[in-house]
Design a protein around this motif. Structure first.
Motif, PDB file in Angstrom:
ATOM      1  N   TRP A 291       0.823  -1.215   0.000  1.00  0.00           N
ATOM      2  CA  TRP A 291       0.000   0.000   0.000  1.00  0.00           C
ATOM      3  C   TRP A 291       0.856   1.263   0.000  1.00  0.00           C
ATOM      4  O   TRP A 291       0.603   2.189  -0.757  1.00  0.00           O
TER       5      TRP A 291
ATOM      6  N   ILE B 247      -7.846  -4.532   5.221  1.00  0.00           N
ATOM      7  CA  ILE B 247      -7.990  -3.646   4.058  1.00  0.00           C
ATOM      8  C   ILE B 247      -7.582  -2.208   4.387  1.00  0.00           C
ATOM      9  O   ILE B 247      -7.556  -1.357   3.512  1.00  0.00           O
TER      10      ILE B 247
ATOM     11  N   GLU C 130      -6.729  -1.159   0.343  1.00  0.00           N
ATOM     12  CA  GLU C 130      -7.184  -2.145  -0.634  1.00  0.00           C
ATOM     13  C   GLU C 130      -8.091  -1.474  -1.651  1.00  0.00           C
ATOM     14  O   GLU C 130      -9.254  -1.181  -1.381  1.00  0.00           O
ATOM     15  N   LYS C 131      -7.577  -1.239  -2.855  1.00  0.00           N
ATOM     16  CA  LYS C 131      -8.309  -0.486  -3.877  1.00  0.00           C
ATOM     17  C   LYS C 131      -9.596  -1.172  -4.325  1.00  0.00           C
ATOM     18  O   LYS C 131     -10.544  -0.498  -4.716  1.00  0.00           O
ATOM     19  N   LYS C 132      -9.657  -2.485  -4.237  1.00  0.00           N
ATOM     20  CA  LYS C 132     -10.847  -3.218  -4.694  1.00  0.00           C
ATOM     21  C   LYS C 132     -12.093  -2.864  -3.890  1.00  0.00           C
ATOM     22  O   LYS C 132     -13.205  -3.086  -4.357  1.00  0.00           O
ATOM     23  N   VAL C 133     -11.928  -2.321  -2.690  1.00  0.00           N
ATOM     24  CA  VAL C 133     -13.094  -1.993  -1.856  1.00  0.00           C
ATOM     25  C   VAL C 133     -13.408  -0.501  -1.848  1.00  0.00           C
ATOM     26  O   VAL C 133     -14.340  -0.069  -1.175  1.00  0.00           O
ATOM     27  N   TRP C 134     -12.655   0.296  -2.595  1.00  0.00           N
ATOM     28  CA  TRP C 134     -12.926   1.728  -2.677  1.00  0.00           C
ATOM     29  C   TRP C 134     -14.293   1.951  -3.308  1.00  0.00           C
ATOM     30  O   TRP C 134     -14.704   1.231  -4.218  1.00  0.00           O
TER      31      TRP C 134
ATOM     32  N   LYS D 131     -17.278   1.669  -2.029  1.00  0.00           N
ATOM     33  CA  LYS D 131     -18.344   0.752  -1.613  1.00  0.00           C
ATOM     34  C   LYS D 131     -18.987   1.169  -0.281  1.00  0.00           C
ATOM     35  O   LYS D 131     -19.721   0.405   0.315  1.00  0.00           O
TER      36      LYS D 131
END
Length: 181
Positions: free
Chosen positions: A18, A68, A91-95, A97
């Motif tokens: 990160w 995350i 954790e960019k995948k959860v941005w 949301k």
């Protein structure tokens, strides 16, 4: 969906990626731009874990127990019953949301109820639209503008000081369903 809990020594590993990702640290601590080796990151993380005066909690996906990010309140003044909120979702995948809003609401609950704070403030870079939305949804109000106080992407931009008071927070209906351990 999300669990907040104390960080452990083994939780450091995602921070290596990160902190070395320019997109992730874009609006984060300026310090993150100066540290990038494993040793520098480990020294920062050790210091973070040693500080017992701050509230520091890891943000974990409940289904996988994957870290995350982290959030908390630093600079807590027992005299003034105040502190400064921070959140970092690496954790960019959860941005995008809604996790930032839910975490913010839970940390406010901890600060106002468990730590008996009266005022919680934060600073946010004006171009950080996602952060601004999360903070406004959680009830933070803009108090002040620090003109050209931040330098990112080869240009200066303003930072905003925002805060929420316990009396304002009590009037709000929160949607936080985060597990806090």
């Amino acid at each position: 969906m999300i669990t907040l809990k104390t960080l452990s020594k083994s939780d450091i590993f995602p921070f290596h990626n990160w902190i070395n990702d320019d997109d992730v640290i874009k609006y984060s601590l300026s310090l993150f731009r100066k540290i990038n080796t494993e040793k520098e990151i480990e020294n920062w993380y050790s210091e973070l874990m040693r500080n017992e005066n701050d509230i520091t909690l890891g943000i974990f996906l409940e289904s996988t127990n994957k870290l995350i990010g982290y959030a908390g309140i630093c600079g807590i003044s027992e005299t003034n019953k105040s502190g400064e909120y921070y959140i970092f979702i690496g954790e960019k995948k959860v941005w995008g949301k809604g996790i930032g809003t839910k975490v913010t609401e839970q940390i406010l609950k901890i600060g106002f109820n468990d730590y008996k704070l009266n005022r919680i403030m934060l600073t946010v870079s004006e171009p950080n639209i996602g952060g601004l939305k999360a903070y406004e949804k959680s009830g933070f109000k803009i108090e002040e503008r620090l003109r050209e106080a931040c330098f990112r992407d080869n240009e200066f931009h303003d930072k905003l000081i925002m805060s929420i008071l316990k009396s304002e927070w009590k009037k709000r209906k929160t949607t936080s369903n985060i597990l806090y351990k």
